[in-house]
Design a protein around this motif. Sequence first.
Motif, short mmCIF file in Angstrom:
data_model
loop_
_atom_site.label_atom_id
_atom_site.label_comp_id
_atom_site.label_asym_id
_atom_site.label_seq_id
_atom_site.Cartn_x
_atom_site.Cartn_y
_atom_site.Cartn_z
N SER A 15 -62.86 -25.15 -11.16
CA SER A 15 -62.90 -25.14 -9.69
C SER A 15 -61.69 -24.40 -9.10
CB SER A 15 -62.95 -26.57 -9.15
OG SER A 15 -61.84 -27.31 -9.64
N SER A 16 -60.58 -24.41 -9.83
CA SER A 16 -59.37 -23.74 -9.32
C SER A 16 -59.54 -22.23 -9.25
CB SER A 16 -58.18 -24.08 -10.21
OG SER A 16 -58.41 -23.64 -11.54
N MET A 17 -60.52 -21.70 -9.99
CA MET A 17 -60.73 -20.24 -10.02
C MET A 17 -61.86 -19.78 -9.11
SD MET A 17 -60.42 -19.37 -14.08
CE MET A 17 -59.14 -20.06 -15.13
N GLU A 18 -62.65 -20.72 -8.63
CA GLU A 18 -63.89 -20.35 -7.93
C GLU A 18 -63.65 -19.40 -6.76
OE1 GLU A 18 -66.37 -23.57 -6.78
OE2 GLU A 18 -66.48 -24.40 -8.80
N ALA A 19 -62.62 -19.66 -5.99
CA ALA A 19 -62.37 -18.84 -4.79
C ALA A 19 -61.71 -17.50 -5.14
CB ALA A 19 -61.49 -19.61 -3.81
N LEU A 20 -61.24 -17.34 -6.38
CA LEU A 20 -60.48 -16.15 -6.74
C LEU A 20 -61.27 -15.13 -7.54
CD1 LEU A 20 -57.19 -17.97 -7.87
CD2 LEU A 20 -57.61 -16.84 -5.66
N VAL A 21 -62.19 -15.60 -8.36
CA VAL A 21 -62.87 -14.70 -9.29
C VAL A 21 -63.91 -13.84 -8.55
CG1 VAL A 21 -64.74 -16.25 -9.96
CG2 VAL A 21 -63.90 -14.55 -11.58
N GLN A 22 -64.02 -12.59 -8.99
CA GLN A 22 -65.01 -11.67 -8.44
C GLN A 22 -65.69 -10.94 -9.60
OE1 GLN A 22 -63.63 -9.06 -5.17
NE2 GLN A 22 -61.70 -10.18 -5.26
N VAL A 23 -66.87 -10.40 -9.35
CA VAL A 23 -67.53 -9.55 -10.34
C VAL A 23 -66.63 -8.34 -10.61
CG1 VAL A 23 -69.49 -8.02 -10.76
CG2 VAL A 23 -69.86 -10.28 -9.74
N GLY A 24 -66.42 -8.06 -11.88
CA GLY A 24 -65.55 -6.94 -12.25
C GLY A 24 -64.15 -7.38 -12.64
N CYS A 25 -63.83 -8.67 -12.48
CA CYS A 25 -62.51 -9.18 -12.89
C CYS A 25 -62.53 -9.52 -14.38
CB CYS A 25 -62.16 -10.43 -12.09
SG CYS A 25 -61.74 -10.11 -10.38
N ARG A 26 -61.34 -9.53 -14.97
CA ARG A 26 -61.20 -9.92 -16.37
C ARG A 26 -60.83 -11.40 -16.46
NH1 ARG A 26 -56.56 -6.49 -18.46
NH2 ARG A 26 -55.91 -6.85 -16.30
N VAL A 27 -61.42 -12.05 -17.46
CA VAL A 27 -61.06 -13.43 -17.76
C VAL A 27 -60.85 -13.55 -19.27
CG1 VAL A 27 -62.25 -14.51 -15.80
CG2 VAL A 27 -63.51 -14.05 -17.92
N ILE A 28 -60.00 -14.48 -19.68
CA ILE A 28 -59.83 -14.75 -21.10
C ILE A 28 -60.70 -15.95 -21.45
CG2 ILE A 28 -58.21 -15.49 -22.89
CD1 ILE A 28 -56.06 -13.90 -21.42
N VAL A 29 -61.51 -15.78 -22.49
CA VAL A 29 -62.44 -16.84 -22.88
C VAL A 29 -62.34 -17.09 -24.38
CG1 VAL A 29 -64.07 -16.37 -21.01
CG2 VAL A 29 -64.32 -15.16 -23.19
N PRO A 30 -62.57 -18.34 -24.80
CA PRO A 30 -62.62 -18.64 -26.24
C PRO A 30 -63.95 -18.16 -26.82
CG PRO A 30 -63.08 -20.62 -24.97
CD PRO A 30 -62.75 -19.55 -23.97
N PHE A 31 -63.91 -17.70 -28.06
CA PHE A 31 -65.14 -17.26 -28.71
C PHE A 31 -65.04 -17.62 -30.19
CE2 PHE A 31 -68.23 -14.30 -30.52
CZ PHE A 31 -69.29 -14.45 -29.65
N GLY A 32 -66.00 -18.38 -30.69
CA GLY A 32 -65.90 -18.87 -32.06
C GLY A 32 -64.89 -20.01 -32.13
N ARG A 33 -64.34 -20.24 -33.31
CA ARG A 33 -63.47 -21.39 -33.51
C ARG A 33 -62.08 -21.19 -32.92
NH1 ARG A 33 -64.86 -23.33 -39.72
NH2 ARG A 33 -67.03 -23.93 -39.33
N SER A 34 -61.51 -20.00 -33.10
CA SER A 34 -60.12 -19.84 -32.66
C SER A 34 -59.83 -18.50 -31.99
CB SER A 34 -59.19 -19.99 -33.88
OG SER A 34 -59.49 -19.02 -34.86
N LYS A 35 -60.85 -17.69 -31.76
CA LYS A 35 -60.64 -16.37 -31.17
C LYS A 35 -60.68 -16.43 -29.65
CE LYS A 35 -60.48 -12.49 -33.81
NZ LYS A 35 -59.63 -11.34 -33.50
N TYR A 36 -59.87 -15.58 -29.03
CA TYR A 36 -59.90 -15.42 -27.58
C TYR A 36 -60.08 -13.95 -27.27
CZ TYR A 36 -58.45 -20.24 -26.81
OH TYR A 36 -58.41 -21.60 -26.76
N TYR A 37 -60.93 -13.65 -26.30
CA TYR A 37 -61.18 -12.25 -25.91
C TYR A 37 -61.06 -12.08 -24.41
CZ TYR A 37 -63.05 -11.30 -30.58
OH TYR A 37 -63.20 -11.14 -31.93
N THR A 38 -60.86 -10.84 -24.01
CA THR A 38 -60.89 -10.50 -22.59
C THR A 38 -62.32 -10.12 -22.23
OG1 THR A 38 -58.64 -9.67 -22.66
CG2 THR A 38 -60.00 -8.98 -20.79
N ALA A 39 -62.97 -10.95 -21.45
CA ALA A 39 -64.33 -10.68 -21.00
C ALA A 39 -64.30 -10.18 -19.56
CB ALA A 39 -65.17 -11.95 -21.10
N ILE A 40 -65.37 -9.52 -19.16
CA ILE A 40 -65.48 -9.03 -17.78
C ILE A 40 -66.61 -9.77 -17.09
CG2 ILE A 40 -66.00 -7.03 -16.33
CD1 ILE A 40 -64.64 -5.29 -18.35
N VAL A 41 -66.33 -10.27 -15.91
CA VAL A 41 -67.32 -11.04 -15.14
C VAL A 41 -68.38 -10.09 -14.60
CG1 VAL A 41 -67.71 -12.55 -13.17
CG2 VAL A 41 -65.60 -12.76 -14.52
#
Length: 751
Positions: A15-41
């Motif tokens: 909820s803390s990000m809801e007002a800030l995030v836009q399409v085209g922004c980068r977010v860091i997300v977990p993927f698999g057991r221990s990997k983190y990647y930069t994803a694009i919304v």
Amino acid sequence: MPLPLPGFFTYALPSSMEALVQVGCRVIVPFGRSKYYTAIVCRMHEEKPEDYSVKPVSVLIDTTPILLPSQLEFWQWMADYYLCTLGDVYKAALPAGLKLESDGEEIVRGFKPKEEVRVRLGEDFQSEESLHTLFDSLRKAPKQLDLLMRLLELSNHFGKERKEVSKHQLMKDEASSAAAFNALIGKGVFQTYMVEIGRLSSLNNQETVVKHVLNAPQQKALAEILQTFQQKNVCLLHGVTSSGKTEIYIQLIEQALSEGKQVLYLLPEIALTTQITQRLQRVFGNKLGIYHSKFSDNERVEIWQKQLSEEPFDVILGVRSSVFLPFQRLGLVIVDEEHENTYKQQDPAPRYHARNAAIMLAHKAGAKTLLGTATPSIESWYNATEAGKYGLVQLTERYRELQLPEIKAVDINELRHKKLMHGAFSPDLLNAMRDALERGEQVILFQNRRGFAMRLECHDCHAVPQCVNCDVSLVYHKATNSLRCHYCGYSIPVPSECPQCHSTRLQMVGIGTERIEEDLQILFPDARVARMDLDSTLQRSQYADLLRDFAEHRIDILVGTQMVTKGLDFENVGVVGIISADNLINYPSFRSYERAFQQMTQVSGRAGRHAEGGEVIIQTYTPEHQVVRNVMDGDYLSLYREQIEERRVFRYPPFFRMVEITLKHREAEVLNEAADWLATQLRGTFGNRVMGPEYPLVSRVRALYLKVITVRFERSEAIADAKALMLRMADDLTKQDDWKRVSVHFDVDPY
């Protein structure tokens, strides 16, 4: 995600990000057991997936998008057309510094802003009274006093407008003392602070000049291009070598800029950007940005960020990856040397053709595209003259009415029988070079083989050392005294005896640029010889240094691979020599004649560009070959008519689309089974459109065996459904236990 996986992934947004995030922004997300990647919304929604538990977004990197909606749409088109994933496109498009990645919780930022240490007076020494007291106290410390006086001078302390001073500026005087500087810091007289300065300011520091006035043929061509753009979105400019196409481009760029539009100017080779950059900077100054792989990743990140800013570069000059940059108001795309095969990305995915991608980019932006060349690709000429897709404008005269060079073919087969060849050089070429050097002119020699010799061969058993990873022979490089694979980089020292029969009678076979350079230094000991190939231009500055030295006549003879064929403009080249035309003509490809004509014509056009005359010597075993005659006569139309009929009969582009499916595996038997299965599935749907599977020319690369299946579709067919079906078949193959490790990739328009 920057991964070769199909589809999108859904994450929970705190909820803390809801007002800030836009399409085209980068977010860091977990993927698999221990990997983190930069994803694009790409989308925000309320649809919770049912088949997997949703993980939360870890970090929001941007509060403003780094990807424009038009870019995301372009990425999706590229993924669909070139049969790859959106993640493949993302990975290729974004500079590495914008893609954060980690194996654990610690995430390392790839991009580091460039900062500079600045120096200012301490707060207690700003008034005149405090400064006078300071001067008195430093009389017994002359080095400290000198540094203080230098800072006051550089900062314009007693003037109306103060200036910031870098530590580098302050200390670049040889007399400056680090000890004195540190003493002033310790006393609080000097204070230091960091300022982000960026890396782009040094790219554009030239004063602009007035552009050249077009001559009558150029003005006519410009008017015809503008008229064509009234009816068509793409125009092909066919101008002979040295006809002044670049000056027409400059006029078109100026017009686009006057309308508030941006321009993308594509070149096929980094070597070309060095020379054309100087020409464009003289006209457009700091409106020009340059983008290519020889720039550091940090520099490319800064260009990307600038293109998203309120003051982006108006003109981007770059190679094929430039199509991925953000453009907020693209109005014109120029694809120079549109025929060049280096516009085609081979590996990894997306295997796109930058010319075709640029046309689509312009189409989506409502912009116009100009394709320029002296030797059009067969497809572009067909689209302009028969299909009616493109407009066509021709420029048939060289600038300042200079004559095209005289082209002569030399029969080296006869000369070798008569033992008249001097290594790689015919008497005609040697005489022409000698005469040119005596006149104070320069020489360019073209040999499309790098290294010293093509292979090392045993005189007794004829064994040739092979790469352990690839089915190719190793090339001898004298500079490193090694045998090297040009596919995977594997290298070994030169053996003293044959590994097969232990004979010491080893011989070098074939001639590369390194050997030619060495022979020239023996034949012309007073001439200054340089080499321009992949080995001699590994660093970014080496391109520019070579071209500058040649332009300023510090090099007399320049020998190189296809780099020397591409649009370089030098005023003093009197002779061009093509060492072996047969290597070009006999290459096993349906495009071999077309490309041989293009390369020979292009390198011939480097001669006599700013002076009367110019001579070209083509060395060949087949001087009567039709392609050689076409080059000598400057007869593109005859070449085109012959090639277009062959392609019509044998089902090649532009009449058919081709999709090449390559399968790879470490075991030949497993690969053969998988390839046969996939070919059977494809034939069940597409019938005789399917060819193969067959081994390619090089059947093993980097320890992987390769097999290729080719599927052809008539140009009139809509093949979106066919592409989707081929992807499903490939997916079905890799889901089978025996073939899970078989790699399958697609190459659409593999030429």
